[in-house]
Design an enzyme around this catalytic site. Structure first.
Site, PDB file in Angstrom:
ATOM      1  NE  ARG A  99      11.474 -16.573  -2.578  1.00 39.79           N
ATOM      2  CZ  ARG A  99      11.268 -15.627  -3.508  1.00 39.79           C
ATOM      3  NH1 ARG A  99      10.262 -15.744  -4.359  1.00 39.79           N
ATOM      4  NH2 ARG A  99      12.056 -14.581  -3.580  1.00 39.79           N
ATOM      5  CG  ASP A 251       7.435  -9.881  -1.741  1.00 47.16           C
ATOM      6  OD1 ASP A 251       7.790  -8.975  -2.517  1.00 47.16           O
ATOM      7  OD2 ASP A 251       7.245 -11.056  -2.103  1.00 47.16           O
ATOM      8  CG  ASN A 261       8.118  -4.981  -3.897  1.00 47.74           C
ATOM      9  OD1 ASN A 261       7.500  -6.054  -4.005  1.00 47.74           O
ATOM     10  ND2 ASN A 261       8.393  -4.249  -4.956  1.00 47.74           N
TER      11      ASN A 261
END
Ligand code: MRU
Length: 362
Positions: A99, A251, A261
């Protein structure tokens, strides 16, 4: 305090709570190979920036613990010193490709690799078995530091919130997105123990429903007064005067304070600004990336369009062949963030100066 965690490392085994099965079932699965770890992160069985970092750290150990110098191309003599670190670096690169947005993933993997390199510098003939132990020790350290960081953010967060407040949150930045307690949900869990009686509104968080499936689940489990709303109801609850503060996770925070985020966060921040409601982003220092200058430089994950039109329905809810656009995160401009809560304290603007200072304290 709530004892739920997203992962466990016991008896040399890494198990995770499969978050795709929540809230219906609490299923624990073991991650035995590097492919298992990659897949669990990619498919959000384990998710939330800090939890991804911790899982990747243990996952790196799991990926390389079976390394055998003879079988895997190394030698039992001095070349072994070179081959094992290469094997580890390759596994780290592979896990890092799962990711792109949450910087905790590369942060944890880089820290593991750096620790190994340091160990080889100290002892060039380090035995492979000992090198593996050092990796595991570093993963345990990363895990424990995250527990401590969350607890500290919980205490700092409570300095900003008053008993009885209405609080809105987005996505899930709770105990299962971290090692324990959560980032922005830590003060809510802590406040619950201390009789703060918060009234929490959680956005369902389309398209993967982390708010409905995960935040509502963990808050209700802890007895918190929780109301679930659809994302498009945020303006209404704010206008009704029910929201005194918005708390969210992050994040990746860029050096200028822009924070990526879950998709929908930036719209919530703009609404909060319009209604004069403070907007707090909870960001452990492991999520601050000073090498990324601004939010425009943060890579945003694009996910499969079937998550929008089909995934949660008995039959497709969009016409076959329609185009989809499914960015998983957005960037909240720093001008909408009232304060950044870290484990080292509460940071106020100007963020480009004050975030850097956090790292100079060490
Ligand atoms: O796609 P997800 O579920 O991993 O996204 C998670 C979030 O956006 C969280 O808010 C963020 O990681 C902070 S977790 C403490």
């Amino acid at each position: 305090m709530l004892e739920i965690t997203p992962l466990k490392f016991e008896d040399d085994k890494l198990t995770i709570l499969d978050q795709t099965k929540l809230p219906g079932e609490e299923v624990w699965i073991e991650l035995e190979t590097r492919e298992d770890v990659w897949d669990a992160i990619k498919k959000l069985k384990v998710r939330g920036a800090p939890a991804i970092g911790v899982c990747a750290a243990y996952g790196l150990y799991i990926s390389v613990k079976g390394f055998c110098p003879k079988r895997d191309g190394g030698y039992e003599c001095k070349e072994r010193v070179k081959v094992f670190p290469e094997y580890v670096r390759e596994a780290a690169d592979y896990l890092n490709s799962s990711r792109p947005t949450a910087v905790n993933l590369s942060w944890a993997l880089n820290r593991m690799v750096a620790r190994l390199e340091e160990a080889y510098k100290e002892e060039p003939a380090l035995k492979c078995q000992n090198a593996k132990k050092i990796l595991l020790q570093e993963a345990i350290k990363i895990h424990q530091e995250d527990v401590d960081a969350c607890m500290a953010m919980g205490e700092y967060g409570l300095e900003l919130l008053k008993p009885g407040m209405g609080i809105e949150t987005h996505c899930n930045a709770g105990t299962i997105a971290t090692s324990k307690y959560g980032t922005c949900l830590a003060p809510i869990h802590l406040g619950q123990e201390r009789g703060y009686n918060f009234k929490v509104f959680c956005d369902e968080t389309r398209p993967l429903l982390q708010g409905a499936r995960l935040t509502a689940w963990e808050l209700v489990k802890n007895g918190v007064d929780t109301t679930l709303i659809c994302d498009n109801m945020a303006s209404t609850v704010m206008k009704n005067g029910w929201i005194d503060a918005v708390v969210v996770g992050c994040d990746r925070m860029a050096a200028n304070g822009d924070g990526a985020n879950k998709i929908g966060t930036s719209g919530l921040a703009i609404l909060a600004h319009e209604y004069g409601i403070p907007f707090y982003m909870f960001v452990p220092t492991s999520t601050i990336d000073l090498n990324t200058p601004t939010g425009d430089d943060i890579p945003i994950e694009l996910r499969d369009g079937n998550e929008i039109g089909e995934m949660w329905y008995e039959k497709p809810m969009a016409p076959k062949g329609v185009k989809t656009y499914n960015p998983s995160f957005d960037v909240t401009d720093h001008k909408y963030i009232t304060a950044v809560v870290t484990e080292k304290g509460i940071v106020r603007p100007p963020y480009d100066i004050n975030l850097k200072r956090l790292f100079e304290q060490d």
